[in-house]
Design a protein around this motif. Structure first.
Motif, PDB file in Angstrom:
ATOM      1  N   GLY A  52       1.826   7.479  -3.210  1.00 51.11           N
ATOM      2  CA  GLY A  52       0.504   7.761  -2.665  1.00 51.11           C
ATOM      3  C   GLY A  52       0.557   8.618  -1.414  1.00 51.11           C
ATOM      4  N   LEU A  53       1.499   8.323  -0.524  1.00 49.83           N
ATOM      5  CA  LEU A  53       1.643   9.108   0.696  1.00 49.83           C
ATOM      6  C   LEU A  53       2.038  10.553   0.386  1.00 49.83           C
ATOM      7  N   HIS A  54       2.990  10.715  -0.526  1.00 51.19           N
ATOM      8  CA  HIS A  54       3.426  12.064  -0.896  1.00 51.19           C
ATOM      9  C   HIS A  54       2.283  12.864  -1.504  1.00 51.19           C
ATOM     10  N   ARG A  55       1.565  12.227  -2.430  1.00 52.63           N
ATOM     11  CA  ARG A  55       0.487  12.938  -3.124  1.00 52.63           C
ATOM     12  C   ARG A  55      -0.666  13.273  -2.178  1.00 52.63           C
ATOM     13  N   SER A  56      -1.039  12.356  -1.293  1.00 52.28           N
ATOM     14  CA  SER A  56      -2.173  12.614  -0.400  1.00 52.28           C
ATOM     15  C   SER A  56      -1.828  13.596   0.717  1.00 52.28           C
ATOM     16  N   ASN A  57      -0.532  13.782   0.985  1.00 53.58           N
ATOM     17  CA  ASN A  57      -0.111  14.727   2.024  1.00 53.58           C
ATOM     18  C   ASN A  57       0.536  15.984   1.448  1.00 53.58           C
ATOM     19  N   ASP A  58       0.444  16.170   0.143  1.00 58.85           N
ATOM     20  CA  ASP A  58       0.993  17.352  -0.545  1.00 58.85           C
ATOM     21  C   ASP A  58       2.474  17.574  -0.244  1.00 58.85           C
ATOM     22  N   GLU A  90      -0.564   3.316  15.062  1.00 57.72           N
ATOM     23  CA  GLU A  90      -0.871   3.082  13.652  1.00 57.72           C
ATOM     24  C   GLU A  90      -2.254   2.461  13.533  1.00 57.72           C
ATOM     25  N   PRO A  91      -3.042   2.861  12.542  1.00 59.07           N
ATOM     26  CA  PRO A  91      -4.326   2.210  12.332  1.00 59.07           C
ATOM     27  C   PRO A  91      -4.120   0.722  12.067  1.00 59.07           C
ATOM     28  N   GLY A  92      -4.969  -0.086  12.641  1.00 53.62           N
ATOM     29  CA  GLY A  92      -4.874  -1.521  12.411  1.00 53.62           C
ATOM     30  C   GLY A  92      -4.041  -2.249  13.443  1.00 53.62           C
ATOM     31  N   VAL A  93      -3.327  -1.517  14.319  1.00 54.27           N
ATOM     32  CA  VAL A  93      -2.547  -2.151  15.371  1.00 54.27           C
ATOM     33  C   VAL A  93      -3.517  -2.631  16.439  1.00 54.27           C
ATOM     34  N   GLN A  94      -3.333  -3.847  16.904  1.00 58.99           N
ATOM     35  CA  GLN A  94      -4.262  -4.434  17.870  1.00 58.99           C
ATOM     36  C   GLN A  94      -4.299  -3.636  19.164  1.00 58.99           C
ATOM     37  N   GLY A  95      -5.501  -3.328  19.611  1.00 58.00           N
ATOM     38  CA  GLY A  95      -5.687  -2.651  20.889  1.00 58.00           C
ATOM     39  C   GLY A  95      -5.850  -3.668  22.000  1.00 58.00           C
ATOM     40  N   ALA A  96      -6.094  -3.192  23.212  1.00 59.04           N
ATOM     41  CA  ALA A  96      -6.212  -4.077  24.367  1.00 59.04           C
ATOM     42  C   ALA A  96      -7.408  -5.003  24.264  1.00 59.04           C
ATOM     43  N   GLY A  97      -8.471  -4.589  23.589  1.00 59.80           N
ATOM     44  CA  GLY A  97      -9.671  -5.413  23.475  1.00 59.80           C
ATOM     45  C   GLY A  97      -9.627  -6.385  22.316  1.00 59.80           C
ATOM     46  N   GLY A  98      -8.508  -6.481  21.605  1.00 59.23           N
ATOM     47  CA  GLY A  98      -8.396  -7.405  20.490  1.00 59.23           C
ATOM     48  C   GLY A  98      -8.873  -6.818  19.179  1.00 59.23           C
ATOM     49  N   GLU A  99      -9.490  -5.649  19.223  1.00 64.06           N
ATOM     50  CA  GLU A  99      -9.936  -4.974  18.014  1.00 64.06           C
ATOM     51  C   GLU A  99      -8.865  -3.987  17.584  1.00 64.06           C
ATOM     52  N   PRO A 100      -8.691  -3.793  16.294  1.00 72.58           N
ATOM     53  CA  PRO A 100      -7.700  -2.805  15.860  1.00 72.58           C
ATOM     54  C   PRO A 100      -8.045  -1.424  16.396  1.00 72.58           C
ATOM     55  N   ASP A 101      -7.046  -0.722  16.922  1.00 72.36           N
ATOM     56  CA  ASP A 101      -7.255   0.649  17.378  1.00 72.36           C
ATOM     57  C   ASP A 101      -7.619   1.508  16.178  1.00 72.36           C
ATOM     58  N   GLY A 102      -8.615   2.330  16.301  1.00 76.19           N
ATOM     59  CA  GLY A 102      -8.988   3.222  15.228  1.00 76.19           C
ATOM     60  C   GLY A 102      -9.620   2.529  14.040  1.00 76.19           C
ATOM     61  N   ALA A 103     -10.099   1.312  14.211  1.00 81.09           N
ATOM     62  CA  ALA A 103     -10.643   0.553  13.086  1.00 81.09           C
ATOM     63  C   ALA A 103     -11.823   1.264  12.446  1.00 81.09           C
ATOM     64  N   GLU A 104     -12.601   1.964  13.262  1.00 77.87           N
ATOM     65  CA  GLU A 104     -13.762   2.640  12.709  1.00 77.87           C
ATOM     66  C   GLU A 104     -13.377   3.874  11.902  1.00 77.87           C
ATOM     67  N   SER A 105     -12.147   4.376  12.069  1.00 78.09           N
ATOM     68  CA  SER A 105     -11.738   5.578  11.365  1.00 78.09           C
ATOM     69  C   SER A 105     -10.734   5.299  10.239  1.00 78.09           C
ATOM     70  N   VAL A 106     -10.530   4.055   9.867  1.00 76.17           N
ATOM     71  CA  VAL A 106      -9.591   3.724   8.808  1.00 76.17           C
ATOM     72  C   VAL A 106     -10.170   4.185   7.477  1.00 76.17           C
ATOM     73  N   THR A 107      -9.404   5.022   6.771  1.00 74.51           N
ATOM     74  CA  THR A 107      -9.864   5.533   5.482  1.00 74.51           C
ATOM     75  C   THR A 107      -9.442   4.585   4.368  1.00 74.51           C
ATOM     76  N   GLY A 108      -9.909   4.859   3.171  1.00 76.81           N
ATOM     77  CA  GLY A 108      -9.541   4.041   2.019  1.00 76.81           C
ATOM     78  C   GLY A 108      -8.046   4.092   1.757  1.00 76.81           C
ATOM     79  N   ASP A 109      -7.425   5.282   1.938  1.00 70.76           N
ATOM     80  CA  ASP A 109      -5.985   5.412   1.728  1.00 70.76           C
ATOM     81  C   ASP A 109      -5.211   4.575   2.741  1.00 70.76           C
ATOM     82  N   GLU A 110      -5.665   4.576   4.004  1.00 72.42           N
ATOM     83  CA  GLU A 110      -4.981   3.792   5.030  1.00 72.42           C
ATOM     84  C   GLU A 110      -5.138   2.300   4.766  1.00 72.42           C
ATOM     85  N   ALA A 111      -6.309   1.900   4.302  1.00 71.01           N
ATOM     86  CA  ALA A 111      -6.529   0.489   3.996  1.00 71.01           C
ATOM     87  C   ALA A 111      -5.655   0.057   2.832  1.00 71.01           C
ATOM     88  N   GLU A 112      -5.524   0.921   1.833  1.00 74.47           N
ATOM     89  CA  GLU A 112      -4.657   0.626   0.691  1.00 74.47           C
ATOM     90  C   GLU A 112      -3.202   0.540   1.128  1.00 74.47           C
TER      91      GLU A 112
END
Length: 151
Positions: A52-58, A90-112
């Motif tokens: 998946g990583l190879h295909r999505s990044n050509d 990395e998306p999903g890594v806990q930030g200082a506020g306890g919320e995942p950093d970049g949580a609002e920008s996590v795409t379907g590929d990153e979630a998978e």
């Protein structure tokens, strides 16, 4: 210490072959029969993630699977050639506020991708995921059962 190296193009149909080869080499290395399904599933997840990583990044480079037989353990390394992000961002890594950093920008590929890593972590006790500017590697290992000594 025997090593088998498998390289395949980033096509989903090659994942099944990698799973079968990994299970056969694990059996020959002495991994307990009860664990072989976990080996097969973990390798399938790691290889599917790499495809998946190879295909999505050509990326056209092949995916590499190293099957390593040591004296007391059997290890598998699944490598991709997709440049990683710096550690800690990395998306999903806990930030200082306890919320995942970049949580609002996590795409379907990153979630998978995160789900695949969670599945692997649930299947394998000894797992390590690393990434660099040259690609990523998932290292997994299982203990081997020594051959019985016959009288």
């Amino acid at each position: 210490m025997a090593t088998v190296e498998l390289r395949f193009s980033a096509l989903p149909e090659h994942v099944r072959t990698a799973r079968l080869v990994a299970a056969a080499v694990a059996r020959r290395a002495g991994v307990d029969e009860a664990v072989l399904d976990e080996v097969r599933l973990a390798v399938g997840e790691a290889c599917s993630r790499a495809v998946g990583l190879h295909r999505s990044n050509d990326v056209t480079a092949p995916i590499t699977v190293m099957l390593i037989e040591d004296e007391k353990k059997f290890s598998i390394e699944v490598g991709d050639e997709v440049p990683g992000t710096p550690a800690g961002s990395e998306p999903g890594v806990q930030g200082a506020g306890g919320e995942p950093d970049g949580a609002e920008s996590v795409t379907g590929d990153e979630a998978e991708d995160e789900m695949g890593l969670a599945v692997i972590s649930g299947l394998v006790d000894d797992v390590e995921v690393s990434s660099s500017e040259t690609g990523g590697v998932i290292r997994m290992s299982w203990p081997t059962v020594p051959d019985p000594v016959l009288p």
